[in-house]
Design an enzyme around this catalytic site. Sequence first.
Site, mmCIF file in Angstrom:
data_model
loop_
_atom_site.group_PDB
_atom_site.id
_atom_site.type_symbol
_atom_site.label_atom_id
_atom_site.label_comp_id
_atom_site.label_asym_id
_atom_site.label_seq_id
_atom_site.Cartn_x
_atom_site.Cartn_y
_atom_site.Cartn_z
ATOM 1 N N LYS A 1 -10.438 19.709 -26.490
ATOM 2 C CA LYS A 1 -10.544 18.519 -26.293
ATOM 3 C C LYS A 1 -9.479 17.318 -26.246
ATOM 4 O O LYS A 1 -8.798 16.466 -26.220
ATOM 5 C CB LYS A 1 -11.809 18.220 -27.426
ATOM 6 C CG LYS A 1 -13.324 18.136 -27.165
ATOM 7 C CD LYS A 1 -13.512 17.456 -28.144
ATOM 8 C CE LYS A 1 -15.129 16.633 -28.024
ATOM 9 N NZ LYS A 1 -16.159 16.673 -28.961
ATOM 10 N N LYS B 1 -23.146 22.370 -16.594
ATOM 11 C CA LYS B 1 -24.586 21.723 -17.114
ATOM 12 C C LYS B 1 -24.520 20.213 -17.751
ATOM 13 O O LYS B 1 -23.806 19.455 -17.753
ATOM 14 C CB LYS B 1 -23.774 21.615 -19.262
ATOM 15 C CG LYS B 1 -25.063 21.748 -20.201
ATOM 16 C CD LYS B 1 -24.301 22.494 -21.462
ATOM 17 C CE LYS B 1 -24.784 21.465 -22.477
ATOM 18 N NZ LYS B 1 -24.150 22.154 -23.929
ATOM 19 N N LYS C 1 -23.546 13.857 -18.865
ATOM 20 C CA LYS C 1 -22.623 11.934 -18.506
ATOM 21 C C LYS C 1 -21.685 12.021 -18.171
ATOM 22 O O LYS C 1 -20.947 10.911 -17.257
ATOM 23 C CB LYS C 1 -22.802 11.127 -19.892
ATOM 24 C CG LYS C 1 -24.091 10.465 -20.023
ATOM 25 C CD LYS C 1 -23.655 9.524 -21.657
ATOM 26 C CE LYS C 1 -25.196 8.922 -21.165
ATOM 27 N NZ LYS C 1 -25.172 7.840 -22.314
#
Length: 336
Positions: free
Chosen positions: A115, A200, A203
């Site tokens: 991240k 996977k 969004k």
Amino acid sequence: MTNNIVFSGIQPTGDMHIGNYFGAVVNYVRLQNTGAYRTIYCVVDLHAMTTPYDPATLRRNTEQMFIDLLACGLDPDKSIVFVQSMVPEHTELAWIFGCVCSYGDLTRQTQFKEKSEQLEGKQDAFISAGLFTYPVLQAADILLYHAANVPVGQDQKQHLELSRSIANRFNTQFGEYFPEPEMLATETPKILSLSEPTKKMSKSLGPKSYVGLFEDEKTVRSKVRSAVTDAGEASTPMGEGARNLLGLLRACGKHEQAAAFEEEYASGNRRYAPLKEAVADALVELTSDLRARRAEIGADRERVRRLMREGAEKARAIARATMKDVRRLTGLPGHE
Ligand code: TRP
């Protein structure tokens, strides 16, 4: 299993998609309904603050996620359903856990690395200390309720290992108190992206990659129609995309239909239009039911807010008792 307490947290990310639903929420509901567990589910709004966000959106998404969990079948009479920030003991325990979690262990967390690298690529990159200590708060979420069972996906494995090491270090330092939480791994279908079926469903891969759980019929149909399958030639192995559609049909409970398509494809006919049609029908059935339930629950905001307060009160009763013990064990005042 050292006890029968189940805890899981879900981020208020905005509208849920069928990947979250089949991968996590269906399982929450199932665990609740078996009656074998004490189930506690939490909308983790504090975790959503670890990357840049907008306050009004967070507020809206948190309430919406609470409503959506109820629409999907979580029942406040059977489970404790609540919002993390309404139980301040989460942050209190997170501080104490921050002092029994090693800096080295945190630096090895791959989610933080991923991240923070994503954020670094952006303009005005800001990487918060909260993003770094995210797994410490997660350990507090779980252990405040002494939960030994945590239904989460494989991507949370490392966070759970850290929760165990925190519990372990706490117990070694202050006396045996917390259980070491385990991943409650259950068979959940892995739903892949419709547009990039090797990844996977998410969004972040764009609107064509997912089907929202509350999307209208027209959108659902057009997204399924444009799903990537394969070249359709019987001589080549069936593509990930086509297999993903079969998996979706099964996830919707249409096992016979899925088996029939599979048989047909094995015998050489690889026309995917009827499969897409069947998947779209099944998803329209699911989403229109859920949309109706969501609208019904969401229409009574007073009741929603009351359920949020009641859920938090139930959670807090447990959390307070834990903090009393923790204060006593760790040498802090205020436990008398
Ligand atoms: N990190 C989890 C996720 O991204 C969410 C989460 C927060 C959680 N606290 C938790 C999951 C406690 C299980 C238990 O999916």
